[in-house]
Design a protein around this motif. Structure first.
Motif, PDB file in Angstrom:
ATOM      1  N   THR A  57      15.541  41.035  62.449  1.00 41.44           N
ATOM      2  CA  THR A  57      15.580  41.862  61.200  1.00 41.44           C
ATOM      3  C   THR A  57      14.272  41.260  60.418  1.00 41.44           C
ATOM      4  N   VAL A  58      13.331  42.158  60.115  1.00 50.64           N
ATOM      5  CA  VAL A  58      12.286  41.802  59.265  1.00 50.64           C
ATOM      6  C   VAL A  58      12.617  41.976  57.950  1.00 50.64           C
ATOM      7  N   THR A  59      12.589  40.709  56.981  1.00 49.18           N
ATOM      8  CA  THR A  59      12.958  40.761  55.565  1.00 49.18           C
ATOM      9  C   THR A  59      11.932  40.710  54.711  1.00 49.18           C
ATOM     10  N   GLY A  60      10.498  40.777  55.091  1.00 49.18           N
ATOM     11  CA  GLY A  60       9.362  41.006  54.015  1.00 49.18           C
ATOM     12  C   GLY A  60       8.126  40.655  54.603  1.00 49.18           C
ATOM     13  N   ARG A  61       7.127  40.862  53.737  1.00 47.87           N
ATOM     14  CA  ARG A  61       5.748  40.485  54.166  1.00 47.87           C
ATOM     15  C   ARG A  61       5.702  39.020  53.733  1.00 47.87           C
ATOM     16  N   LEU A  62       4.961  38.168  54.693  1.00 45.19           N
ATOM     17  CA  LEU A  62       4.951  36.588  54.507  1.00 45.19           C
ATOM     18  C   LEU A  62       3.311  36.325  54.151  1.00 45.19           C
ATOM     19  N   THR A  63       3.166  35.939  52.896  1.00 44.83           N
ATOM     20  CA  THR A  63       1.673  35.394  52.442  1.00 44.83           C
ATOM     21  C   THR A  63       1.654  34.188  52.391  1.00 44.83           C
ATOM     22  N   ASN A  64       0.562  33.508  52.014  1.00 44.88           N
ATOM     23  CA  ASN A  64       0.418  32.089  51.824  1.00 44.88           C
ATOM     24  C   ASN A  64       1.129  31.854  50.459  1.00 44.88           C
ATOM     25  N   GLY A  65       1.187  32.575  49.377  1.00 44.12           N
ATOM     26  CA  GLY A  65       1.731  32.574  48.095  1.00 44.12           C
ATOM     27  C   GLY A  65       3.496  32.596  48.523  1.00 44.12           C
ATOM     28  N   ARG A  66       3.791  33.411  49.141  1.00 44.56           N
ATOM     29  CA  ARG A  66       5.115  33.300  49.301  1.00 44.56           C
ATOM     30  C   ARG A  66       5.915  32.129  50.073  1.00 44.56           C
ATOM     31  N   ALA A  67       4.779  31.975  51.240  1.00 44.73           N
ATOM     32  CA  ALA A  67       5.114  30.623  51.870  1.00 44.73           C
ATOM     33  C   ALA A  67       5.345  29.340  50.911  1.00 44.73           C
ATOM     34  N   ALA A  68       4.432  29.307  50.155  1.00 47.91           N
ATOM     35  CA  ALA A  68       4.366  28.186  49.382  1.00 47.91           C
ATOM     36  C   ALA A  68       5.472  28.228  48.212  1.00 47.91           C
ATOM     37  N   LEU A  69       5.801  29.574  47.835  1.00 50.23           N
ATOM     38  CA  LEU A  69       7.161  29.471  47.051  1.00 50.23           C
ATOM     39  C   LEU A  69       8.412  29.063  47.631  1.00 50.23           C
ATOM     40  N   THR A  70       8.409  29.565  48.947  1.00 47.30           N
ATOM     41  CA  THR A  70       9.815  29.077  49.744  1.00 47.30           C
ATOM     42  C   THR A  70       9.586  27.632  49.907  1.00 47.30           C
ATOM     43  N   GLY A  71       8.552  27.169  50.147  1.00 42.79           N
ATOM     44  CA  GLY A  71       8.668  25.558  50.251  1.00 42.79           C
ATOM     45  C   GLY A  71       8.726  24.745  49.127  1.00 42.79           C
ATOM     46  N   LEU A  72       8.270  25.565  47.968  1.00 41.04           N
ATOM     47  CA  LEU A  72       8.573  24.966  46.657  1.00 41.04           C
ATOM     48  C   LEU A  72      10.204  24.654  46.374  1.00 41.04           C
ATOM     49  N   ILE A  73      11.015  25.820  46.599  1.00 42.93           N
ATOM     50  CA  ILE A  73      12.271  25.751  46.391  1.00 42.93           C
ATOM     51  C   ILE A  73      13.085  24.958  47.277  1.00 42.93           C
ATOM     52  N   SER A  74      12.705  24.931  48.441  1.00 47.34           N
ATOM     53  CA  SER A  74      13.322  24.039  49.567  1.00 47.34           C
ATOM     54  C   SER A  74      12.973  22.412  48.988  1.00 47.34           C
ATOM     55  N   GLY A  75      11.638  22.114  48.709  1.00 49.39           N
ATOM     56  CA  GLY A  75      11.467  20.882  48.241  1.00 49.39           C
ATOM     57  C   GLY A  75      11.946  20.460  47.122  1.00 49.39           C
ATOM     58  N   ALA A  76      12.320  21.272  46.250  1.00 51.41           N
ATOM     59  CA  ALA A  76      12.884  21.009  44.909  1.00 51.41           C
ATOM     60  C   ALA A  76      14.411  20.647  45.192  1.00 51.41           C
ATOM     61  N   VAL A  77      14.830  21.347  46.000  1.00 46.85           N
ATOM     62  CA  VAL A  77      16.481  21.258  46.403  1.00 46.85           C
ATOM     63  C   VAL A  77      16.646  19.918  47.131  1.00 46.85           C
ATOM     64  N   PHE A  78      15.579  19.501  47.964  1.00 43.05           N
ATOM     65  CA  PHE A  78      15.529  18.099  48.660  1.00 43.05           C
ATOM     66  C   PHE A  78      15.331  17.020  47.702  1.00 43.05           C
ATOM     67  N   GLY A  79      14.308  17.470  46.714  1.00 37.40           N
ATOM     68  CA  GLY A  79      14.069  16.293  45.792  1.00 37.40           C
ATOM     69  C   GLY A  79      15.236  15.960  44.959  1.00 37.40           C
TER      70      GLY A  79
END
Length: 206
Positions: A57-79
């Motif tokens: 199931t396609v959930t949405g368009r993935l851009t560099n900005g959205r990829a960075a935002l997803t990584g930011l959230i994951s990194g913050a949780v890990f940190g």
């Protein structure tokens, strides 16, 4: 390591018979629940999914900005988790709080950078996000052969949920056994006929 049958851990497969089939798992689950409410021994029942397929199931368009935002959230949780762990070795509350905040900050920065770079290196091959799952096209409710009549009587007595029952063979399940056998027999007969024709031709040519 598997235990030997003498220890009683491994049991033979139960003799179960098909009771009813549905095109969704929720209906099969409600059927078993209805049988349980009626006092049926549901320990003899099983729900088996067939005609399995992968659905993405396609959930949405993935851009560099959205990829960075997803990584930011994951990194913050890990940190945050790392900060809490390292904060256990601090002696004051102030140092504990600052350590957790710094861990969240650097985790978010590292995660955003990693997400941006990872997506940028794909070259636009996959510019969308998706979610994959394994689903079945048919859900069969099976019960023990010794209690099949009882289960059928309960369903006919109004215990079955109001869902559409699948009665036809799914088209993706392959040809029926009889069709396969007839096809093989036809191919065998054709091969034998060709062999006889070849033998007669060789005999007449000589």
């Amino acid at each position: 390591m598997l235990d030997s049958p003498s220890r009683g851990r491994l049991t033979p497969a139960a003799d179960r018979r098909p009771l009813v089939s549905y095109d969704n798992y929720a209906a099969a689950q409600r059927t078993v629940d209805a049988l349980s409410d009626a006092g049926f021994p549901v320990e003899t029942a099983a729900i088996v999914g067939t005609d399995l397929r992968l659905e993405e199931t396609v959930t949405g368009r993935l851009t560099n900005g959205r990829a960075a935002l997803t990584g930011l959230i994951s990194g913050a949780v890990f940190g945050f988790v790392v900060g809490l762990f390292l904060g256990l070795f601090t002696t004051t509350t102030t140092s504990f709080v600052w350590l957790v905040l710094w861990s969240i900050l650097w985790g978010a920065i590292a995660g955003a950078a990693f997400g941006f770079v990872s997506h940028a290196f794909t070259g636009g091959v996959r510019d969308f996000s998706s979610r994959s799952s394994i689903v079945a096209g048919r859900y069969d409710v099976l019960v023990g052969a010794s209690v099949l009549d009882r289960a059928q009587a309960l369903l006919q007595g109004g215990q079955a949920p109001a869902d559409t029952v699948i009665v036809e063979r799914p088209p993706t399940a392959g040809p029926a056994a009889g069709t396969t056998n007839r096809t093989k027999d036809t191919e065998t007969d054709a091969g034998r006929g060709s062999a006889r024709d070849t033998a007669r031709y060789d005999g007449s040519g000589r």
